[in-house]
Design an enzyme around this catalytic site. Structure first.
Site, short mmCIF file in Angstrom:
data_model
loop_
_atom_site.label_atom_id
_atom_site.label_comp_id
_atom_site.label_asym_id
_atom_site.label_seq_id
_atom_site.Cartn_x
_atom_site.Cartn_y
_atom_site.Cartn_z
N GLU A 236 16.23 44.01 59.01
CA GLU A 236 15.39 44.59 57.79
C GLU A 236 13.97 43.85 57.78
O GLU A 236 13.92 42.69 57.94
CB GLU A 236 16.28 44.14 56.47
N HIS B 290 25.38 60.23 40.56
CA HIS B 290 25.23 61.75 40.10
C HIS B 290 26.66 62.39 40.29
O HIS B 290 27.38 62.15 41.16
CB HIS B 290 24.33 62.30 41.04
N SER C 182 17.47 61.30 47.28
CA SER C 182 18.53 61.26 45.97
C SER C 182 19.55 62.46 46.43
O SER C 182 19.17 63.65 46.79
CB SER C 182 17.87 61.54 44.56
N CYS D 176 16.01 31.94 31.57
CA CYS D 176 15.65 33.05 31.28
C CYS D 176 15.96 33.37 29.66
O CYS D 176 17.16 33.92 29.62
CB CYS D 176 15.92 34.20 32.19
N CYS E 204 10.06 32.37 32.47
CA CYS E 204 10.87 31.44 33.37
C CYS E 204 10.61 31.42 34.64
O CYS E 204 11.49 30.62 35.40
CB CYS E 204 12.10 32.23 33.21
#
Ligand SMILES: Cc1cc2nc3c(=O)[nH]c(=O)nc-3n(C[C@H](O)[C@H](O)[C@H](O)COP(=O)(O)OP(=O)(O)OC[C@H]3O[C@@H](n4cnc5c(N)ncnc54)[C@H](O)[C@@H]3O)c2cc1C
Length: 568
Positions: A111, A129, A422, A490, A532
């Protein structure tokens, strides 16, 4: 349409554009006056119904930027060998790596970014979907339908949130009601279960934020929602648990083919030997195919912008409210809509705009205004002041508007999982099953090796603790056993120091602030990490044994000298 008719039509768009057929695909070349015309030519060429469209048209007004490459240049991977090299760690590459890691195969994922799910796989709606708006004969429809059904089991086994919250496709005109039988027919053809019409009155009761002038809706109960980066991380961690190796900041620069097979993968970190290769490179998947001299499709990126509203707006809906898609046919978006995310925010979007830049993450106030105006027609209470952040992503569209999931005809040990626009998030697990079976066949056909699912494959993953969602007694017990879970870092998302340390000690730790944010939502709240981030950087520095100053937000390499590989 035949080739000469196509050539006549192309000439009318831009004089001199020329089409020809090579190896079953239609190739077009020449100079257009704008990028819009380049795309128009490609769309026209797709009407020839060939194997694919290779669009080599150029335009004078705008140039494509080169692929973003990591700064790392070393030979740390030189000479390494793997049974399978997967290019790309988006949701598709990670789902494939997971599926392959259960087999008797050594798997490496390369990657170019610093983490999984940095590109389209974290820049989407997170909708699983139902697939009702897809064309029944397309591969997209097949993978969407199978993928949608796989998410229930996957989320339970791999410990990520998946809520089947259903979606409402709202009608805004009386004549839309005439399409109800069409919805039922499409549902039957696309194997979408449980679709039903909801009357105007019932819709008003069920979805109180929907405008009172709406005329009813179709309810699609199989629609669901995940946090897309968490699903991708879960797939990747399971792959890592099963000994797949992940190499970040590692870009594939070339493929060397010998006797019709890819034999070497050239990267910025040396040359890797591979018995088989999977192309899951998203918007660059056509470029990877070209490196193996297998050009039969072209990606034309389509950008979509989304906005996230504060959790205060969460009461708008528990579900997804989408506008009936007829008015947006040209936009090629499944519409998204007003989406309740798995973490309780409201997400609004996306839109769809063709762009020459494959990694175009820019946002514009025009997009935000247009998206809001579009969805305010359905949900009038949407308010710009509730937006806490927005982002864009690019879809990897082919001109055929379909996925390319197949073995290469030019390099016998290469499998494409390309053009996954998509609903690629929904389809990813089903694509992975198909690609893994292609890899099995490659090993039996070419290497005469039988590939099996290992009996010791780990099929589950422990869900990370989410303190804010625990019942009080359970939270109390956890804090007593480890006080770090009681120290909130956080405040917006109520994420504790214990949860941050947990993700940094996972099977695929990535030591930067954005990676931590994706894994445990630290910094995803209203303040977007303003308060944070320094504390998170401090915890990362402690865990990675490095200086505070060397911890990065996202881009770039995290800890100098630390091996950027996860394998056990
Ligand atoms: C705005 C928007 C909304 C969407 N909404 C939904 C939705 O609601 N539901 C749904 O199902 N789908 C949705 N999608 C689609 C979904 O996000 C994608 O289909 C899916 O993420 C594609 O996954 P991928 O792994 O193929 O691509 P990516 O996530 O883009 O991953 C490809 C990876 O390959 C890497 N790479 C590329 N070239 C190289 C190289 N040479 N060397 C090494 N690495 C390389 C890239 O860095 C990248 O990380 C949406 C998409 C967009 C843009």
């Amino acid at each position: 349409m035949n080739l000469s008719a196509l050539n006549r039509k192309l000439d009318a768009i831009s004089p001199g554009i020329h089409a020809f057929i090579d190896d079953g695909a239609v190739h077009i070349e020449g100079q257009c006056s704008s990028y819009d015309d380049v795309v128009r030519c490609g769309i026209l060429a797709a009407r020839l119904h060939s194997r694919g469209v290779v669009n080599d048209c150029t335009c004078a007004d705008v140039k494509e930027e080169p692929m973003r490459l990591p700064e790392t240049q070393d030979l740390s991977l030189d000479g390494r060998s793997f049974d399978v090299v997967v290019i790309g760690a988006g949701v598709v590459g990670c789902a494939i790596a997971m599926e392959l890691s259960h087999r008797n195969l050594s798997v490496a994922v390369l990657e170019k970014e610093y983490d999984v799910a940095v590109r389209a796989s974290s820049r989407n709606d997170g909708m699983i979907h139902p697939g009702i708006d897809l064309h029944p004969g397309q591969r997209k429809t097949y993978f969407n339908c199978r993928g949608n059904r796989m998410y229930t089991d996957l989320s339970q086994r791999l410990g990520f949130k998946f809520i089947r919250n259903g979606s409402y496709v709202v009608f805004d005109r009386w004549w839309n009601l005439l399409t109800v039988p069409f919805f039922h027919l499409r549902a039957a053809m696309c194997h979408v279960d449980g679709v039903r019409y909801v009357t105007h009155r019932k819709l008003g009761r069920l979805q109180t934020s929907v405008a009172s002038w709406q005329k009813g809706a179709m309810f699609l109960p199989s629609s669901g929602i995940v946090e897309p980066y968490q699903a991708t991380v879960a797939f990747a961690e399971n792959a890592a648990d099963n000994k797949a190796s992940f190499f970040f900041d590692t870009a594939v620069l070339d493929l060397i083919c010998t006797d019709g097979l890819v034999s070497q993968v050239i990267t910025n970190r040396g040359t890797i030997h591979a018995l088989s290769v999977v192309n899951a490179a998203g918007v660059y998947s056509d470029r990877i195919a070209a490196l193996a001299n297998d050009r039969f499709f072209t990606i034309h990126p389509r950008k979509g912008t989304e906005m996230i509203l504060d959790k205060d707006a969460g009461s708008i809906t528990e579900s997804v409210i989408a506008k009936v898609p007829f008015s947006d046919v040209k936009q090629h978006t499944k519409g998204g809509g007003v989406v309740r995310t798995a973490s309780g925010n409201i997400l609004v979007g996306p839109d769809a705009h063709e762009t020459i830049q494959r990694e175009d993450d820019s946002t514009s106030s025009q997009s935000i205004t247009d998206i809001l105006a579009k969805h305010k027609a359905t949900v009038p209470s949407l308010d710009k002041r509730q937006i806490i952040t927005y982002f864009s992503g690019t879809r990897a569209c082919t001109y055929e508007e379909d996925f390319v999931v197949e073995r290469s005809t030019k390099a016998g040990n290469l499998v494409h999982a390309a053009g996954i626009q998509s609903p690629g998030l929904t389809a990813a697990p089903a694509i992975a099953v198909e690609v893994a079976s292609d890899i099995d066949n490659i090993f039996s056909d070419i290497y005469k090796r039988s590939i099996k699912v290992r009996s010791d494959a780990i099929l589950t993953r422990k869900a990370p603790h989410v303190v804010s969602e625990m019942p009080l007694e359970q939270r109390d017990e956890l804090i007593r056993s480890n006080p770090d879970y009681g120290q909130i870092v956080c405040r917006c998302e109520q994420v504790s120091r214990g949860e941050i340390i947990e993700v940094l000690r996972s099977s695929l730790p990535v030591y930067n602030i954005d990676a931590v944010k994706r894994r445990c939502r630290c910094g995803m709240g209203r303040c977007q990490g303003s308060f944070c981030s320094p504390s998170v950087a401090g915890i990362i520095a402690e865990e990675a044994h490095c200086s505070f100053e060397s911890v990065c937000k996202g881009l770039g390499v995290f800890v100098k000298g630390k091996v950027k590989e996860t394998s056990r």
